[in-house]
Design an enzyme around this catalytic site. Structure first.
Site, PDB file in Angstrom:
ATOM      1  N   LYS A  89       0.827  -1.205   0.000  1.00 34.97           N
ATOM      2  CA  LYS A  89       0.000   0.000   0.000  1.00 34.97           C
ATOM      3  C   LYS A  89       0.863   1.259   0.000  1.00 34.97           C
ATOM      4  CE  LYS A  89      -3.341  -0.413   2.824  1.00 34.97           C
ATOM      5  NZ  LYS A  89      -4.166  -0.444   4.045  1.00 34.97           N
ATOM      6  N   LYS A 101       2.662  -3.631  11.123  1.00 28.94           N
ATOM      7  CA  LYS A 101       1.343  -3.781  11.738  1.00 28.94           C
ATOM      8  C   LYS A 101       1.521  -4.318  13.144  1.00 28.94           C
ATOM      9  CE  LYS A 101      -2.898  -2.997  10.156  1.00 28.94           C
ATOM     10  NZ  LYS A 101      -3.234  -1.878   9.277  1.00 28.94           N
TER      11      LYS A 101
END
Length: 425
Positions: A89, A101
């Protein structure tokens, strides 16, 4: 998710893009993964312990960037997969970040606000050596919000013994947050949808949409799409689903849910989309089966799998959540000529505006909401245009086009430092 495996699609992308073996090696596995346990003293004096993770998948393009989620289903494989998508992304949107993450395996709605605060601060203390403005910048994700990010930013500053607002994004505006951050994911998704239908020669008023998931991303998307002229015919949250073929105004429903948190000083909503009169309540799974033009998936991973993909009628699926369509279901939908706009493009508005917040926090600057939204639109339109053009040029689905563009950007960065072709002479 079970053990995380690199999507088979990535092998096709590697072959089609002719990237070096160096890039393949770097994107095959995360560069760093930390598993910790967060002890939490409950309000009644008992002590619980919660497993938690922080994964940095790739940092070729810059420090890690990615949210922290609080959810009972969080596990290492899930966090790794999410960090992989964040890598692609950020590369696709041309941001100076790698992918990361984090998450805690917990049901935060079973905790008091004070317990959630202690848990959030405990997480930062446990991963502090891995994060920071130049290492890895956490942000909100499922069941985390500006207030929680404010606690995390405060805890990190205490540990660093200096004011570090750029260590976290998605913070409250008063603590250095960015205007328009909370609407960014939904707004970015709407921009991508508008660009797509314009290329198809269609108008918003001719398009019906069903939205699964009515949190920050799905709720804001529904409201903004309604205001832009699209007809929202169904919405759902974790408790209920409602439908009205003539169209639903999602604005008062979303405002009511937000007011419950703000006026009641709560972290999470206890109400549902069905609490207001006027619409037909339907089974949550039935929303996926509706004959609409667009199915917007804004809930959790694997909302559409091989078990229910046969029920999908919408010709266009838009991924606001990360990984809401399984790989098997994706292949089935592609064979059936459905178009699927992938999350690495559609939901990139959040990380894009997090980038703007990071820039402002580092410089002490302030941009008003109009400036942020204009910059977001420019970047989202550019990314969407590149993906759509690649789809046409190579006759590939949107996901493959997006992955290709992202991998090629990472490969160029790898090559600029010297890859096998350089060192082997």
């Amino acid at each position: 998710m079970s053990d995380f495996e690199i999507p088979a699609l990535l092998d096709r992308v590697f072959d089609r893009s002719e990237v070096s073996g160096d890039t393949r090696a770097l994107l095959t596995t995360p560069i760093r993964a930390l598993r910790v346990t967060i002890p939490l003293r409950r309000d009644d004096g008992t002590l619980d312990a919660y497993p938690a993770w922080r994964v940095q998948y790739d940092t070729t393009l810059g420090p890690g960037k990615g949210g922290v989620r609080f959810h009972p289903a969080v596990c290492g494989a899930e966090v790794t997969g999410l960090s992989f998508w964040m890598t692609l992304k950020c590369a696709l949107l041309d941001l100076p970040f790698g992918g990361a993450k984090g998450g805690i395996q917990v049901d935060p709605k079973a905790l008091s606000p004070l317990e959630v605060e202690r848990l959030a601060r405990g997480y930062v203390a446990a991963v502090a050596d891995l994060i920071g403005p130049d290492r890895d910048i956490p942000a909100p994700d499922v069941n985390t919000n500006p207030r929680i990010m404010g606690w995390m930013a405060d805890e990190y500053s205490k540990i660093a013994r200096s004011h570090q607002p750029a260590a976290m994004t998605g913070k409250p505006y008063e603590l250095g947050g960015c205007e328009a951050r909370m609407t960014a994911t939904g707004r970015g998704a709407l921009i991508v949808l508008q660009e797509w239908i314009a290329r198809q020669g269609k108008r918003p008023e001719d398009i019906t949409i069903a939205v699964q998931g009515f949190g920050s991303a799905g709720g804001n998307f529904a409201c903004l799409a309604h205001e832009a002229g699209f007809r929202i015919v169904a919405v759902s949250d974790s408790k209920a689903a409602i439908r009205d073929p003539e169209g639903i105004d999602p604005v008062p429903i979303f405002a009511c849910k937000q007011a419950e948190k703000e006026e009641g000083d709560m972290l999470y909503c206890s109400s549902s989309v069905a609490d207001q009169d006027g619409q037909e309540e339907i089974a949550q799974d039935d929303l996926l089966k509706l004959d609409v033009d667009v199915l917007a998936l804004a809930a959790m991973e694997d909302a559409v799998t091989k078990a229910n993909v046969g029920d999908i009628k919408a010709p266009l699926i838009v991924e606001l959540a990360n990984g809401p369509v399984s790989a098997e279901a994706d292949e089935t939908l592609t064979r059936r000529d459905h178009t699927l706009l992938p999350g690495v493009l559609v939901n990139a508005g959040g990380v894009t505006v997090s980038y703007y917040e990071w820039m402002q926090s580092r410089s002490g600057a302030h941009w008003d909401a109009e400036t942020v939204e204009a910059r977001l639109k420019s970047r989202m339109v550019d990314a969407a245009t590149r993906v759509f053009e690649r789809m046409d040029e190579e006759d590939v689905p949107a996901r493959e086009a997006a992955y290709s563009l992202a991998v090629e950007r990472i490969a160029r960065a790898v090559k600029s430092r010297g890859d096998r072709s350089y060192f082997a002479g």
